[in-house]
Structure formats: C-alpha cells, structure tokens
Design a protein around this motif. Structure first.
Motif, PDB file in Angstrom:
ATOM      1  N   SER A   1       0.820  -1.225   0.000  1.00  0.00           N
ATOM      2  CA  SER A   1       0.000   0.000   0.000  1.00  0.00           C
ATOM      3  C   SER A   1       0.848   1.266   0.000  1.00  0.00           C
ATOM      4  O   SER A   1       2.003   1.272   0.437  1.00  0.00           O
TER       5      SER A   1
ATOM      6  N   LEU B   1      -2.127   8.634  -3.147  1.00  0.00           N
ATOM      7  CA  LEU B   1      -1.925   8.545  -4.599  1.00  0.00           C
ATOM      8  C   LEU B   1      -2.724   9.611  -5.359  1.00  0.00           C
ATOM      9  O   LEU B   1      -2.361   9.981  -6.479  1.00  0.00           O
ATOM     10  N   GLU B   2      -3.780  10.116  -4.729  1.00  0.00           N
ATOM     11  CA  GLU B   2      -4.597  11.145  -5.387  1.00  0.00           C
ATOM     12  C   GLU B   2      -3.829  12.456  -5.569  1.00  0.00           C
ATOM     13  O   GLU B   2      -4.232  13.328  -6.349  1.00  0.00           O
TER      14      GLU B   2
ATOM     15  N   TRP C   1       1.016   3.724 -10.382  1.00  0.00           N
ATOM     16  CA  TRP C   1       1.176   3.155  -9.044  1.00  0.00           C
ATOM     17  C   TRP C   1      -0.039   2.333  -8.629  1.00  0.00           C
ATOM     18  O   TRP C   1       0.096   1.391  -7.827  1.00  0.00           O
ATOM     19  N   GLU C   2      -1.204   2.638  -9.159  1.00  0.00           N
ATOM     20  CA  GLU C   2      -2.390   1.819  -8.848  1.00  0.00           C
ATOM     21  C   GLU C   2      -2.254   0.419  -9.428  1.00  0.00           C
ATOM     22  O   GLU C   2      -2.798  -0.544  -8.876  1.00  0.00           O
ATOM     23  N   LYS C   3      -1.507   0.282 -10.525  1.00  0.00           N
ATOM     24  CA  LYS C   3      -1.301  -1.021 -11.157  1.00  0.00           C
ATOM     25  C   LYS C   3      -0.183  -1.826 -10.482  1.00  0.00           C
ATOM     26  O   LYS C   3      -0.097  -3.036 -10.667  1.00  0.00           O
ATOM     27  N   GLU C   4       0.670  -1.144  -9.737  1.00  0.00           N
ATOM     28  CA  GLU C   4       1.822  -1.796  -9.120  1.00  0.00           C
ATOM     29  C   GLU C   4       1.389  -2.665  -7.936  1.00  0.00           C
ATOM     30  O   GLU C   4       0.678  -2.219  -7.050  1.00  0.00           O
TER      31      GLU C   4
ATOM     32  N   GLU D   1      -0.231   5.502   0.544  1.00  0.00           N
ATOM     33  CA  GLU D   1      -1.305   6.456   0.791  1.00  0.00           C
ATOM     34  C   GLU D   1      -1.029   7.796   0.093  1.00  0.00           C
ATOM     35  O   GLU D   1       0.123   8.219  -0.007  1.00  0.00           O
TER      36      GLU D   1
ATOM     37  N   LYS E   1       3.350  -1.632  -4.120  1.00  0.00           N
ATOM     38  CA  LYS E   1       3.403  -0.167  -4.137  1.00  0.00           C
ATOM     39  C   LYS E   1       4.390   0.392  -3.121  1.00  0.00           C
ATOM     40  O   LYS E   1       5.278   1.183  -3.445  1.00  0.00           O
TER      41      LYS E   1
ATOM     42  N   LYS F   1      -0.437   8.327 -11.031  1.00  0.00           N
ATOM     43  CA  LYS F   1      -1.433   7.640 -10.213  1.00  0.00           C
ATOM     44  C   LYS F   1      -1.825   6.317 -10.850  1.00  0.00           C
ATOM     45  O   LYS F   1      -1.897   5.283 -10.163  1.00  0.00           O
ATOM     46  N   GLU F   2      -2.079   6.322 -12.152  1.00  0.00           N
ATOM     47  CA  GLU F   2      -2.442   5.091 -12.852  1.00  0.00           C
ATOM     48  C   GLU F   2      -1.325   4.059 -12.776  1.00  0.00           C
ATOM     49  O   GLU F   2      -1.572   2.871 -12.608  1.00  0.00           O
TER      50      GLU F   2
ATOM     51  N   LYS G   1      -2.145  12.285 -13.030  1.00  0.00           N
ATOM     52  CA  LYS G   1      -3.002  11.210 -13.497  1.00  0.00           C
ATOM     53  C   LYS G   1      -2.185  10.026 -13.995  1.00  0.00           C
ATOM     54  O   LYS G   1      -2.484   8.865 -13.676  1.00  0.00           O
TER      55      LYS G   1
END
Length: 428
Positions: A60, A64-65, A75-78, A62, A81, A72-73, A69
C-alpha cells in the motif's frame, strides 16, 4: 556531499567478475576478478527487499490522489506499491536519480581458481589452492571444463574499501546498515549462499556475530527514514510488518529462522566449511528420500512405470539436473521452477536456495550460521514444476511425466532436519 569509508577484510574467498572477457594467465584462461559498485548495489537491493516488509506495508501507498493522473495510474497497477516506491527513494529508479553512489578500492592480489589438463575432448581442472581443493562440491559453476576457463578470487585476509557518497545522512545510515546485514549473512560475488565472498567490517567497527543487531539496525534505519518522509510528503507509507497468509512470494525477514552449527577443532575457515559440506550434502540426501527416493522415481518415470514424481529436494533450489541415470545414461532430466508473474526480477525457471550459509569465528572456534527465508517455489496450485528432457545430442524432448512438490511439507521437512543437527537461534 559527505563520504563514508567502510574498511573491510575478506573472510572466505570472494569470486566476483565483471563483463570482461577471459584473460590468459600462466597458460590458463580466467575471468578477471572485479568488484563493481553496480553489483554491490544489486546485493544491497536484495537485502533491502528482505528487510523492508518488516517495517512497511509493501502493498500500500497512501496519498496517490496527490500524484499526476499518469503517475497515479502507474502506481495503482503496481502490486508492491510501498516496497517499490521506498526502494526508488533509496536506490533510485527510472524516474528518480539515486541519492547515493559507491566507490570501491581493492587491495590484494587475486588468484586463479585452478589450471586445466587436457582429458580427451574436454579438460579437467586442478584446483591449486589447498584450502579450496576439498570444497569442489561447492565450487560447481565457477569453472568450465569444456572451454577450460575459471574464475579468479580474492583470497582471505585481503582488504577492500567501500566509499558511500551522499548528501543525505538518513540514506547513509540505511546503506551502512545494509552493508552490516550483508556482512553478517552473506557476502559479495558468486556462491555467497554457500559461504563464499564473506567479509568483516573493520571500520566502522561492527560485530558480525550478533545476528539480532544486524537485523534490527536495518529496521531502525528504514523506520527513521520512513517517518521523516511521511512528515514531509503527501505520499505516505503505512508502518506495518507484513503477515503472509501463505509462504511469502519472495524471501524476507517476516518469515525466517536462523540455525547455528558449532564446528569444533577447526583452525581455518576451510576446515569449518569442509565439515559443514558433509552436513549440507546429508541434508539433500534426507530430502531426496523423505518421500521414498525421488531419483529412483525419476528412473521409473523414464521407464514409463510412473506418471508422477514428488521432488522434495526442490526446496533447496532450482534448477536441478539429473544425469547418468541407470539405464538412461544418454538422457538428462532438468527440473525448473514454475513461478509466474515475477515482479521482483527473479529469473524464470531459476529459484535460488532459501539457505544462506555464513561462517563466523568466535573465540578461536568456528560456527556456521544458516539463515532460512522461506519463499514460493511454484505458482502452480498443484505444485507442478517445469520438466525438460535432454537427449544425448542436447535436443529437448517433451516430458511424459509430471514432477511436482508440496512446498509446505518440504519446508517442514527441511526445518525438521536442521533442528536435529543444530541450535535454532531466532526466527520471525
């Protein structure tokens, strides 16, 4: 920019090579010894990945927002993280320059492992160093008898210096603590899991016989860095020791045990490693016969009598190569790991041993520490491993039988064997 100098002394022969082609030395071809900053960084990264899961939630991240963009995309796929982001901050990444660099200065003359004598089509190596000669079992892969080429090594008592260049004191603390961890359980170069490439840290002074201090020193340095980062950044790590429901995906100190073998009546490191080599080979024999005899089962499978083979020794590392089998001298059976989705750069088909062997001198006596960090060997739910048959001419042939293992049972049998022959020091 500050410079921290680490003065080191070699404990066991260090086999390390660079990208240079073999050179001629006294009539023999050898890979020249080279200890490169890049290879040292690779070792430090491995041990960082082993210790970080005890400090942060590796899955995880915290905030990422607060990223763009695109970032963020990404790291959301990693999957890892927290681990990958922290690693990038410390070691650098494609997007971020490393906050430190290394320099290496080696003192001492390297030596060739041996010389070669012509034997028919091939050559036979003659290991010239008297301390290394009885350890040929552990030296496999450091010489090529077909092409008559071997490694050079830096002998024991040679000294080398590492220079850490950084403007960040927290980074310096982490890198130094990782060097101490490597000195305690591993080393530099080839065959470090078999006890080679080990070194003492002379300055700053450090006791490599204190396993607990080496582990906790790394944890404290990373925890300090994480807290400072979290106080200054919108992207934050989650402090947490990971709890793996199953066997971890990669080796780390969330799942480890340390076993200590007392080796008596040994004046030299080589005597201690020679004695331990008998224990190591016996361990493999016990695993081989823990579910019958897996080698005999492979022969029966080649004969068409069996369709499935259980292979407990796979827990000691893959690939395994079985050759000169009775009645099938023209065939070789190679067993590979079946791990998939290797996000942490493991080579497909290869799974190094979970055992890290290190030699420690203590009051004139030697002891061998065996660190075991469990990790997955196969991604297949049924425990299947990849099997390839090679004919006499080296042609691959599809296997008609299945080789599998039970990871949990194999690790339990491994621990059972180690506990019978040694003292369990600590674990997690």
């Amino acid at each position: 920019m500050s410079v921290l100098e680490i003065k080191c002394k070699v404990v066991t022969p260090m086999f390390s090579r660079g990208a240079a082609e073999p050179k001629w030395e006294n009539g023999n071809r050898v890979y020249p010894f080279e200890l490169r900053p890049q290879s040292i960084k690779g070792v430090l990264r491995f041990w960082f990945r082993a210790i970080a899961p005890t400090v942060i939630d590796i899955y995880s991240l915290e905030g990422l927002e607060n990223l763009s963009k695109k970032e963020k995309e990404r790291w959301e796929k990693e999957k890892y993280k927290g681990l990958k982001y922290l690693e990038g901050l410390i070691f650098g990444s494609q997007e971020r320059k490393s906050p430190f660099s290394l320099g290496v200065e080696v003192k001492g003359e390297s030596q060739a492992l041996g010389s070669f004598e012509k034997r028919g089509r091939n050559h036979r190596i003659q290991i010239e160093n008297g301390q290394l000669r009885p350890l040929k079992y552990f030296l496999y892969g450091l010489y090529d008898e077909k092409n008559a080429v071997s490694y050079e090594f830096l002998p024991p008592d040679s000294e080398f210096r590492i220079f850490i260049y950084t403007a960040n004191k927290n980074i310096e603390e982490i890198i130094l603590s990782l060097f101490k961890l490597v000195s305690t359980f591993s080393g530099f170069g080839a065959k470090t899991r078999k006890g080679f490439g080990e070194f003492l840290i002379l300055e700053p002074s450090f006791d490599r016989n204190n396993y607990k201090d080496a582990i906790e020193g790394c944890q404290k340095a990373i925890e300090k860095f994480m807290k400072i980062h979290n106080s200054r950044s919108d992207i934050k790590f989650k402090p947490s020791q990971n709890t793996f429901a199953e066997i971890p995906e990669f080796p780390n100190f969330c799942d480890y045990n340390i076993f200590e073998f007392s080796i008596r009546d040994c004046r030299f490191w080589s005597d201690a490693l020679k004695k331990f080599s008998y224990t190591y080979r016996n361990l493999k024999r016990i695993l081989r016969k823990s579910k019958g005899d897996c080698v005999k089962e492979i022969v029966d499978a080649l004969r068409g009598i069996k369709r499935e083979v259980i292979l407990p020794p796979a827990v000691m590392g893959l690939p395994l190569l079985y050759q000169r089998l009775k009645g099938f001298e023209d065939k070789r059976v190679a067993i590979f790991s079946s791990l998939q989705n290797l996000d942490l750069e493991e080579k497909r088909g290869r799974k190094p041993s979970p055992l890290f062997i290190s030699l420690h001198e203590d009051g004139g006596n030697w002891k061998v520490a065996v660190l075991v960090m469990r990790s997955r060997i196969t991604s297949n739910e049924e425990g299947k491993l990849e099997t390839i048959l090679f004919e006499d001419e080296g042609k691959e042939k599809e296997s008609l039988f299945i080789v599998r293992m039970n990871e949990r049972e194999s690790y339990e049998e491994l621990y059972k064997c180690l506990r019978k022959q040694s003292k369990e020091i600590q674990g997690g």
